[in-house]
Design a protein around this motif. Structure first.
Motif, PDB file in Angstrom:
ATOM      1  N   LEU A 157       0.837  -1.190   0.000  1.00  0.00           N
ATOM      2  CA  LEU A 157       0.000   0.000   0.000  1.00  0.00           C
ATOM      3  C   LEU A 157       0.877   1.246   0.000  1.00  0.00           C
ATOM      4  N   ALA A 158       0.426   2.263  -0.699  1.00  0.00           N
ATOM      5  CA  ALA A 158       1.180   3.507  -0.805  1.00  0.00           C
ATOM      6  C   ALA A 158       0.730   4.518   0.250  1.00  0.00           C
ATOM      7  N   PHE A 159       0.046   4.038   1.296  1.00  0.00           N
ATOM      8  CA  PHE A 159      -0.447   4.920   2.357  1.00  0.00           C
ATOM      9  C   PHE A 159      -0.489   4.156   3.666  1.00  0.00           C
ATOM     10  N   THR A 160      -0.511   4.902   4.753  1.00  0.00           N
ATOM     11  CA  THR A 160      -0.708   4.306   6.074  1.00  0.00           C
ATOM     12  C   THR A 160      -1.531   5.260   6.925  1.00  0.00           C
ATOM     13  N   MET A 161      -2.122   4.695   7.961  1.00  0.00           N
ATOM     14  CA  MET A 161      -2.792   5.496   8.974  1.00  0.00           C
ATOM     15  C   MET A 161      -2.391   4.954  10.325  1.00  0.00           C
ATOM     16  N   ARG A 162      -1.989   5.835  11.188  1.00  0.00           N
ATOM     17  CA  ARG A 162      -1.643   5.460  12.558  1.00  0.00           C
ATOM     18  C   ARG A 162      -2.527   6.271  13.486  1.00  0.00           C
ATOM     19  N   GLU A 163      -3.136   5.603  14.435  1.00  0.00           N
ATOM     20  CA  GLU A 163      -3.940   6.326  15.424  1.00  0.00           C
ATOM     21  C   GLU A 163      -3.274   6.198  16.783  1.00  0.00           C
ATOM     22  N   ARG A 164      -3.352   7.259  17.546  1.00  0.00           N
ATOM     23  CA  ARG A 164      -2.749   7.268  18.867  1.00  0.00           C
ATOM     24  C   ARG A 164      -3.455   8.308  19.719  1.00  0.00           C
ATOM     25  N   VAL A 165      -3.199   8.252  21.025  1.00  0.00           N
ATOM     26  CA  VAL A 165      -3.722   9.249  21.948  1.00  0.00           C
ATOM     27  C   VAL A 165      -2.535  10.020  22.488  1.00  0.00           C
ATOM     28  N   ALA A 166      -2.599  11.325  22.385  1.00  0.00           N
ATOM     29  CA  ALA A 166      -1.504  12.186  22.829  1.00  0.00           C
ATOM     30  C   ALA A 166      -2.083  13.340  23.640  1.00  0.00           C
ATOM     31  N   GLY A 167      -1.722  13.396  24.916  1.00  0.00           N
ATOM     32  CA  GLY A 167      -2.211  14.478  25.767  1.00  0.00           C
ATOM     33  C   GLY A 167      -3.722  14.560  25.813  1.00  0.00           C
TER      34      GLY A 167
ATOM     35  N   VAL B  74      -7.057  12.451  20.507  1.00  0.00           N
ATOM     36  CA  VAL B  74      -6.931  11.334  19.576  1.00  0.00           C
ATOM     37  C   VAL B  74      -6.334  11.899  18.285  1.00  0.00           C
ATOM     38  N   VAL B  75      -5.259  11.255  17.829  1.00  0.00           N
ATOM     39  CA  VAL B  75      -4.549  11.718  16.632  1.00  0.00           C
ATOM     40  C   VAL B  75      -4.596  10.624  15.576  1.00  0.00           C
ATOM     41  N   MET B  76      -4.986  10.990  14.364  1.00  0.00           N
ATOM     42  CA  MET B  76      -4.894  10.093  13.215  1.00  0.00           C
ATOM     43  C   MET B  76      -3.852  10.690  12.271  1.00  0.00           C
ATOM     44  N   GLU B  77      -2.752   9.969  12.089  1.00  0.00           N
ATOM     45  CA  GLU B  77      -1.689  10.415  11.197  1.00  0.00           C
ATOM     46  C   GLU B  77      -1.806   9.678   9.878  1.00  0.00           C
ATOM     47  N   LEU B  78      -1.952  10.416   8.796  1.00  0.00           N
ATOM     48  CA  LEU B  78      -1.987   9.827   7.466  1.00  0.00           C
ATOM     49  C   LEU B  78      -0.648  10.063   6.787  1.00  0.00           C
TER      50      LEU B  78
ATOM     51  N   LEU C 170      -8.058   4.236  -3.404  1.00  0.00           N
ATOM     52  CA  LEU C 170      -7.743   3.003  -2.673  1.00  0.00           C
ATOM     53  C   LEU C 170      -7.641   3.281  -1.170  1.00  0.00           C
ATOM     54  N   ALA C 171      -7.023   4.388  -0.815  1.00  0.00           N
ATOM     55  CA  ALA C 171      -6.934   4.767   0.602  1.00  0.00           C
ATOM     56  C   ALA C 171      -8.320   5.023   1.174  1.00  0.00           C
ATOM     57  N   GLU C 172      -9.170   5.705   0.402  1.00  0.00           N
ATOM     58  CA  GLU C 172     -10.529   5.966   0.884  1.00  0.00           C
ATOM     59  C   GLU C 172     -11.267   4.653   1.135  1.00  0.00           C
ATOM     60  N   GLN C 173     -11.169   3.733   0.206  1.00  0.00           N
ATOM     61  CA  GLN C 173     -11.868   2.456   0.352  1.00  0.00           C
ATOM     62  C   GLN C 173     -11.287   1.613   1.483  1.00  0.00           C
ATOM     63  N   THR C 174      -9.985   1.692   1.676  1.00  0.00           N
ATOM     64  CA  THR C 174      -9.317   0.874   2.683  1.00  0.00           C
ATOM     65  C   THR C 174      -9.429   1.471   4.079  1.00  0.00           C
ATOM     66  N   LEU C 175      -9.280   2.780   4.184  1.00  0.00           N
ATOM     67  CA  LEU C 175      -9.231   3.432   5.495  1.00  0.00           C
ATOM     68  C   LEU C 175     -10.543   4.060   5.940  1.00  0.00           C
ATOM     69  N   GLY C 176     -11.480   4.244   5.017  1.00  0.00           N
ATOM     70  CA  GLY C 176     -12.704   4.988   5.322  1.00  0.00           C
ATOM     71  C   GLY C 176     -13.439   4.522   6.566  1.00  0.00           C
ATOM     72  N   GLN C 177     -13.770   3.245   6.628  1.00  0.00           N
ATOM     73  CA  GLN C 177     -14.529   2.745   7.778  1.00  0.00           C
ATOM     74  C   GLN C 177     -13.726   2.855   9.065  1.00  0.00           C
TER      75      GLN C 177
END
Length: 124
Positions: free
Chosen positions: A10-20, A23-27, A34-41
């Motif tokens: 995949l040419a993309f990633t998403m990382r979720e974390r909690v900081a302070g 909630v942070v979602m890093e793309l 493809l990213a929309e279909q894979t990460l959307g839900q």
């Protein structure tokens, strides 16, 4: 999607974390159809369970198309419906240009840099 050494990756990633408490979602990478279909839900689910502050970090995004813009709007809509505050850390010049041309810049609360309160994190 990239092809390297006989394997598609995949040419993309998403990382979720909690900081302070945020909630942070890093793309990262190419946020396209493809990213929309894979990460959307997954992204909508994160936004749905967030009751406080949600930050969407676009600094690592290298490509954004109309499908990527649609994904950002879906996440925003879910966050609003669920009572979360959404802020977006600006990506590079190309990402900002696509958002501006699409006319959706006013739909988001923009941050020029990552919020200091969100430094340090644990996986979400």
């Amino acid at each position: 999607m990239r092809f390297a050494m006989g394997v598609y990756e995949l040419a993309f990633t998403m990382r979720e974390r909690v900081a302070g408490g945020t909630v942070v979602m890093e793309l990262t990478g190419e946020i396209d159809i493809l990213a929309e279909q894979t990460l959307g839900q997954r992204m909508e689910a994160v936004a749905a369970r967030c009751r406080g502050e949600l930050v969407l970090d676009l600094r690592g995004v290298t490509f954004l198309d109309a499908s990527g813009v649609r994904l950002l709007l879906r996440v925003r809509a879910r966050a609003v419906r669920c009572g979360a505050g959404l802020r977006v850390v600006r990506g590079g010049a190309m990402v900002s240009k696509v958002i501006r041309i699409a006319g959706v810049e006013p739909a988001f609360a923009w941050l020029e840099e990552f919020p200091p309160a969100a430094v340090g994190s644990v996986p979400a």
